[in-house]
Design a protein around this motif. Structure first.
Motif, PDB file in Angstrom:
ATOM      1  N   ILE A  13       0.848  -1.197   0.000  1.00 55.77           N
ATOM      2  CA  ILE A  13       0.000   0.000   0.000  1.00 55.77           C
ATOM      3  C   ILE A  13       0.881   1.243   0.000  1.00 55.77           C
ATOM      4  CG2 ILE A  13      -1.634   1.368   1.359  1.00 55.77           C
ATOM      5  CD1 ILE A  13      -2.794  -1.349   2.359  1.00 55.77           C
ATOM      6  N   SER A  14       1.843   1.272   0.898  1.00 61.38           N
ATOM      7  CA  SER A  14       2.740   2.419   1.008  1.00 61.38           C
ATOM      8  C   SER A  14       3.502   2.669  -0.292  1.00 61.38           C
ATOM      9  CB  SER A  14       3.713   2.190   2.166  1.00 61.38           C
ATOM     10  OG  SER A  14       4.565   3.292   2.312  1.00 61.38           O
ATOM     11  N   ALA A  15       4.051   1.638  -0.877  1.00 61.56           N
ATOM     12  CA  ALA A  15       4.826   1.779  -2.115  1.00 61.56           C
ATOM     13  C   ALA A  15       3.954   2.274  -3.261  1.00 61.56           C
ATOM     14  CB  ALA A  15       5.476   0.446  -2.479  1.00 61.56           C
ATOM     15  N   LEU A  26       2.320  10.067   4.869  1.00 66.49           N
ATOM     16  CA  LEU A  26       1.582   8.829   4.627  1.00 66.49           C
ATOM     17  C   LEU A  26       1.712   7.912   5.837  1.00 66.49           C
ATOM     18  CD1 LEU A  26       0.013   6.879   2.758  1.00 66.49           C
ATOM     19  CD2 LEU A  26       2.233   6.131   1.866  1.00 66.49           C
ATOM     20  N   ASP A  27       0.573   7.524   6.380  1.00 64.73           N
ATOM     21  CA  ASP A  27       0.513   6.503   7.425  1.00 64.73           C
ATOM     22  C   ASP A  27      -0.365   5.379   6.897  1.00 64.73           C
ATOM     23  OD1 ASP A  27       1.995   7.849   9.430  1.00 64.73           O
ATOM     24  OD2 ASP A  27       0.206   8.927  10.094  1.00 64.73           O
ATOM     25  N   VAL A  28       0.129   4.169   6.975  1.00 71.55           N
ATOM     26  CA  VAL A  28      -0.654   2.982   6.632  1.00 71.55           C
ATOM     27  C   VAL A  28      -0.756   2.172   7.918  1.00 71.55           C
ATOM     28  CG1 VAL A  28      -0.804   0.918   5.215  1.00 71.55           C
ATOM     29  CG2 VAL A  28       0.192   3.008   4.254  1.00 71.55           C
ATOM     30  N   ALA A  55      -1.270  14.802   0.151  1.00 76.87           N
ATOM     31  CA  ALA A  55      -0.582  14.882  -1.134  1.00 76.87           C
ATOM     32  C   ALA A  55      -1.026  16.107  -1.919  1.00 76.87           C
ATOM     33  CB  ALA A  55      -0.860  13.623  -1.957  1.00 76.87           C
ATOM     34  N   PRO A  56      -0.094  16.762  -2.598  1.00 79.42           N
ATOM     35  CA  PRO A  56      -0.449  17.898  -3.447  1.00 79.42           C
ATOM     36  C   PRO A  56      -1.478  17.539  -4.523  1.00 79.42           C
ATOM     37  CG  PRO A  56       1.925  17.820  -3.115  1.00 79.42           C
ATOM     38  CD  PRO A  56       1.361  16.549  -2.540  1.00 79.42           C
ATOM     39  N   ILE A  87     -10.022   5.707   4.492  1.00 76.31           N
ATOM     40  CA  ILE A  87      -9.132   6.678   3.865  1.00 76.31           C
ATOM     41  C   ILE A  87      -9.372   8.078   4.433  1.00 76.31           C
ATOM     42  CG2 ILE A  87      -8.464   7.782   1.690  1.00 76.31           C
ATOM     43  CD1 ILE A  87      -9.626   5.257   0.263  1.00 76.31           C
ATOM     44  N   SER A  88      -8.291   8.713   4.861  1.00 76.85           N
ATOM     45  CA  SER A  88      -8.299  10.129   5.189  1.00 76.85           C
ATOM     46  C   SER A  88      -7.306  10.781   4.243  1.00 76.85           C
ATOM     47  CB  SER A  88      -7.880  10.355   6.642  1.00 76.85           C
ATOM     48  OG  SER A  88      -7.753  11.750   6.884  1.00 76.85           O
TER      49      SER A  88
END
Length: 94
Positions: A13-15, A26-28, A55-56, A87-88
């Motif tokens: 998810i992070s990648a 980013l926090d997963v 994220a921009p 999701i936030s």
């Protein structure tokens, strides 16, 4: 180096979100333990996640559009491996 397809789901998810959205934050969070024994718990300990992402790319986008952007980046994981994703998603100025 770990093959991304065999890495833990949180790492995948992070990648993917990093590649797709270039987040500044980013926090997963794996919340699967809170759902142990519930519908959708596949016993792997990797079925329920929460993502907090800044994220921009989200600037000027509606909440629904932001969630769609995240869902698009994770589409195959959502259809095959992830049962639930909270999701936030915010733009940097928020």
């Amino acid at each position: 180096m770990t093959d991304i397809t065999t890495a833990p789901i949180a790492d995948q998810i992070s990648a993917r979100l990093t590649q797709a959205l270039s987040p500044t934050h980013l926090d997963v969070i794996n919340e699967s333990a809170m759902h142990r024994g519930h519908l959708g718990d596949d016993g792997t300990g990797e079925s329920h996640f929460r993502v907090v992402i800044v994220a921009p790319a989200f600037a000027g986008q509606s909440r629904v559009a932001r969630q769609r952007m995240v869902n698009h980046a994770l589409a195959d994981l959502l259809s095959e491996r992830i049962h639930a994703l909270a999701i936030s998603a915010k733009a940097p100025e928020e």
